[in-house]
Design a protein around this motif. Structure first.
Motif, PDB file in Angstrom:
ATOM      1  N   LEU A 176       2.612 -16.566 -22.435  1.00  0.00           N
ATOM      2  CA  LEU A 176       2.890 -15.157 -22.165  1.00  0.00           C
ATOM      3  C   LEU A 176       1.822 -14.586 -21.247  1.00  0.00           C
ATOM      4  N   ILE A 177       2.264 -14.056 -20.102  1.00  0.00           N
ATOM      5  CA  ILE A 177       1.353 -13.448 -19.130  1.00  0.00           C
ATOM      6  C   ILE A 177       1.786 -12.009 -18.903  1.00  0.00           C
ATOM      7  N   LYS A 178       0.817 -11.084 -18.953  1.00  0.00           N
ATOM      8  CA  LYS A 178       1.109  -9.658 -18.773  1.00  0.00           C
ATOM      9  C   LYS A 178       0.380  -9.154 -17.527  1.00  0.00           C
ATOM     10  N   LEU A 179       1.140  -8.836 -16.493  1.00  0.00           N
ATOM     11  CA  LEU A 179       0.583  -8.363 -15.229  1.00  0.00           C
ATOM     12  C   LEU A 179       0.847  -6.873 -15.072  1.00  0.00           C
ATOM     13  N   TYR A 180      -0.194  -6.121 -14.726  1.00  0.00           N
ATOM     14  CA  TYR A 180      -0.031  -4.691 -14.459  1.00  0.00           C
ATOM     15  C   TYR A 180      -0.424  -4.419 -13.012  1.00  0.00           C
ATOM     16  N   PHE A 181       0.549  -3.963 -12.206  1.00  0.00           N
ATOM     17  CA  PHE A 181       0.315  -3.665 -10.798  1.00  0.00           C
ATOM     18  C   PHE A 181      -0.160  -2.222 -10.676  1.00  0.00           C
ATOM     19  N   SER A 182      -1.380  -2.054 -10.200  1.00  0.00           N
ATOM     20  CA  SER A 182      -2.020  -0.742 -10.162  1.00  0.00           C
ATOM     21  C   SER A 182      -2.104  -0.204  -8.738  1.00  0.00           C
ATOM     22  N   ILE A 183      -1.553   0.995  -8.513  1.00  0.00           N
ATOM     23  CA  ILE A 183      -1.631   1.623  -7.197  1.00  0.00           C
ATOM     24  C   ILE A 183      -2.201   3.027  -7.332  1.00  0.00           C
ATOM     25  N   SER A 184      -2.691   3.559  -6.226  1.00  0.00           N
ATOM     26  CA  SER A 184      -3.229   4.916  -6.204  1.00  0.00           C
ATOM     27  C   SER A 184      -2.092   5.921  -6.089  1.00  0.00           C
ATOM     28  N   LYS A 185      -2.388   7.158  -6.431  1.00  0.00           N
ATOM     29  CA  LYS A 185      -1.391   8.214  -6.331  1.00  0.00           C
ATOM     30  C   LYS A 185      -0.953   8.406  -4.886  1.00  0.00           C
ATOM     31  N   GLU A 186      -1.913   8.299  -3.955  1.00  0.00           N
ATOM     32  CA  GLU A 186      -1.605   8.466  -2.527  1.00  0.00           C
ATOM     33  C   GLU A 186      -0.690   7.360  -2.029  1.00  0.00           C
ATOM     34  N   GLU A 187      -0.947   6.131  -2.480  1.00  0.00           N
ATOM     35  CA  GLU A 187      -0.111   5.009  -2.043  1.00  0.00           C
ATOM     36  C   GLU A 187       1.293   5.127  -2.610  1.00  0.00           C
ATOM     37  N   GLN A 188       1.403   5.582  -3.850  1.00  0.00           N
ATOM     38  CA  GLN A 188       2.731   5.765  -4.426  1.00  0.00           C
ATOM     39  C   GLN A 188       3.521   6.811  -3.639  1.00  0.00           C
ATOM     40  N   ALA A 189       2.854   7.909  -3.286  1.00  0.00           N
ATOM     41  CA  ALA A 189       3.520   8.958  -2.509  1.00  0.00           C
ATOM     42  C   ALA A 189       3.989   8.417  -1.162  1.00  0.00           C
ATOM     43  N   SER A 190       3.162   7.605  -0.529  1.00  0.00           N
ATOM     44  CA  SER A 190       3.515   7.013   0.764  1.00  0.00           C
ATOM     45  C   SER A 190       4.722   6.088   0.639  1.00  0.00           C
ATOM     46  N   ARG A 191       4.758   5.305  -0.426  1.00  0.00           N
ATOM     47  CA  ARG A 191       5.879   4.382  -0.615  1.00  0.00           C
ATOM     48  C   ARG A 191       7.166   5.130  -0.946  1.00  0.00           C
ATOM     49  N   PHE A 192       7.052   6.190  -1.727  1.00  0.00           N
ATOM     50  CA  PHE A 192       8.240   7.001  -2.018  1.00  0.00           C
ATOM     51  C   PHE A 192       8.806   7.593  -0.729  1.00  0.00           C
ATOM     52  N   LYS A 193       7.927   8.056   0.142  1.00  0.00           N
ATOM     53  CA  LYS A 193       8.360   8.630   1.417  1.00  0.00           C
ATOM     54  C   LYS A 193       9.096   7.582   2.246  1.00  0.00           C
ATOM     55  N   ASP A 194       8.575   6.370   2.263  1.00  0.00           N
ATOM     56  CA  ASP A 194       9.209   5.277   2.999  1.00  0.00           C
ATOM     57  C   ASP A 194      10.570   4.941   2.411  1.00  0.00           C
ATOM     58  N   ILE A 195      10.651   4.910   1.090  1.00  0.00           N
ATOM     59  CA  ILE A 195      11.915   4.590   0.418  1.00  0.00           C
ATOM     60  C   ILE A 195      12.974   5.647   0.725  1.00  0.00           C
ATOM     61  N   LYS A 196      12.590   6.902   0.635  1.00  0.00           N
ATOM     62  CA  LYS A 196      13.542   7.991   0.861  1.00  0.00           C
ATOM     63  C   LYS A 196      14.058   8.025   2.300  1.00  0.00           C
ATOM     64  N   SER A 197      13.221   7.606   3.239  1.00  0.00           N
ATOM     65  CA  SER A 197      13.601   7.676   4.651  1.00  0.00           C
ATOM     66  C   SER A 197      14.382   6.453   5.114  1.00  0.00           C
ATOM     67  N   SER A 198      14.478   5.434   4.267  1.00  0.00           N
ATOM     68  CA  SER A 198      15.154   4.197   4.655  1.00  0.00           C
ATOM     69  C   SER A 198      16.550   4.117   4.051  1.00  0.00           C
ATOM     70  N   PRO A 199      17.583   3.954   4.882  1.00  0.00           N
ATOM     71  CA  PRO A 199      18.942   3.824   4.346  1.00  0.00           C
ATOM     72  C   PRO A 199      19.130   2.549   3.528  1.00  0.00           C
ATOM     73  N   LEU A 200      18.241   1.573   3.723  1.00  0.00           N
ATOM     74  CA  LEU A 200      18.337   0.316   2.985  1.00  0.00           C
ATOM     75  C   LEU A 200      17.564   0.344   1.671  1.00  0.00           C
ATOM     76  N   LYS A 201      16.709   1.346   1.501  1.00  0.00           N
ATOM     77  CA  LYS A 201      15.861   1.388   0.308  1.00  0.00           C
ATOM     78  C   LYS A 201      16.113   2.591  -0.596  1.00  0.00           C
ATOM     79  N   LYS A 202      16.726   3.631  -0.062  1.00  0.00           N
ATOM     80  CA  LYS A 202      16.773   4.893  -0.812  1.00  0.00           C
ATOM     81  C   LYS A 202      17.537   4.799  -2.126  1.00  0.00           C
ATOM     82  N   TRP A 203      18.357   3.761  -2.278  1.00  0.00           N
ATOM     83  CA  TRP A 203      19.041   3.557  -3.551  1.00  0.00           C
ATOM     84  C   TRP A 203      18.054   3.290  -4.687  1.00  0.00           C
TER      85      TRP A 203
END
Length: 268
Positions: A176-203
């Protein structure tokens, strides 16, 4: 200006120059209209290292199959932390008949009346199989209490049972391996912006994702509690710094390979 002339402006090793002049290096050098040598070298090195690690993952899977081992890997972290991307790189070249990716939807009415861990027990691996959970039973340690999807009693009950549950998994001869992927608040906001602006990712954006930035501090509070109470010696959490996706994927795969005592075997 040639590649050699351009790289003379920087302090590159002979190995760096060899990589830049390889098919992989040239691919990244000419991928964009504006040549970025540093980025091209970094991405070429990443691809080379990734392929080497993916080769080792095939050996790990062969060992798992031949020796009827069972492997469970949990991928946890905030929304847009890169869990899915890491899973895709891990499973890209291994035999699909001997692994499963589990991303369970919202519980059904029937499942809501069951013991919380029951539907996860049903997804645990059979001998010779690897199961990767894209979010796991730890939904109840973070996503559910933060968003009001469970009661305080349900949360407390979970926290009181989870270590014993994982102990039973380990005692059933399962890795059993437990991995936690940790990102900053700024990076999460940047990725959300990218997702929302992409027709292939916004789903990918869900109502829960939409509130993630607003509830950042609440998630942090429950994350700290989770680490404090469930980071045990037999079943520790491994934190993967994930602001740079490529580095996070390499670290995650390397940890898996370093942790499971597989041997290079010929597939039977």
């Amino acid at each position: 200006m040639t590649i050699q002339q351009k790289t003379e402006l920087y302090d590159y090793s002979e190995n760096d120059l060899t990589i830049l002049n390889s098919p992989i290096g040239l691919k990244y050098l000419f991928m964009d209209k504006k040549t970025d040598i540093e980025k091209a070298l970094r991405m070429a090195k990443y691809e080379i290292q990734l392929k080497e690690l993916q080769t080792e993952l095939i050996k790990l899977q062969n060992w798992t199959i031949n020796n009827r081992k069972k492997i469970v890997i949990l991928f946890e972290g905030r929304d847009a932390a890169g869990k899915g991307g890491a899973i895709r790189r891990i499973t890209a070249h291994i035999n699909p008949r001997h692994f499963r990716i589990v991303a369970l939807p919202k519980p059904t009415v029937e499942e809501e009346g069951q013991w919380y861990f029951q539907r996860y027990v049903n997804q645990l691996p059979t001998p010779g199989e690897m199961v990767l959970f894209d979010r796991s039973w730890y939904n109840r340690a973070g996503v559910e209490p933060v968003n009001g999807f469970c009661t305080d009693h349900q949360y407390t009950t979970f926290m009181g049972q989870v270590n014993d549950f994982e102990r039973m998994i380990l005692e059933s001869d399962t890795h059993l391996i437990k991995l936690y992927f940790s990102i900053s608040k700024e990076e999460q906001a940047s990725r959300f912006k990218d997702i929302k602006s992409s027709p292939l990712k916004k789903w990918k954006m869900t109502p829960v994702d939409e509130k993630a930035q607003e509830l950042w501090d609440e998630y942090t509070k429950y994350k700290i509690k989770m680490f404090e109470q469930t980071n045990t010696k037999p079943s520790p959490w491994v934190i993967i710094e994930a602001d740079r996706k490529t580095e996070a994927r390499i670290k995650a795969i390397q940890y898996i390979l370093d942790t499971i005592p597989y041997q290079d075997e010929i597939e039977k």
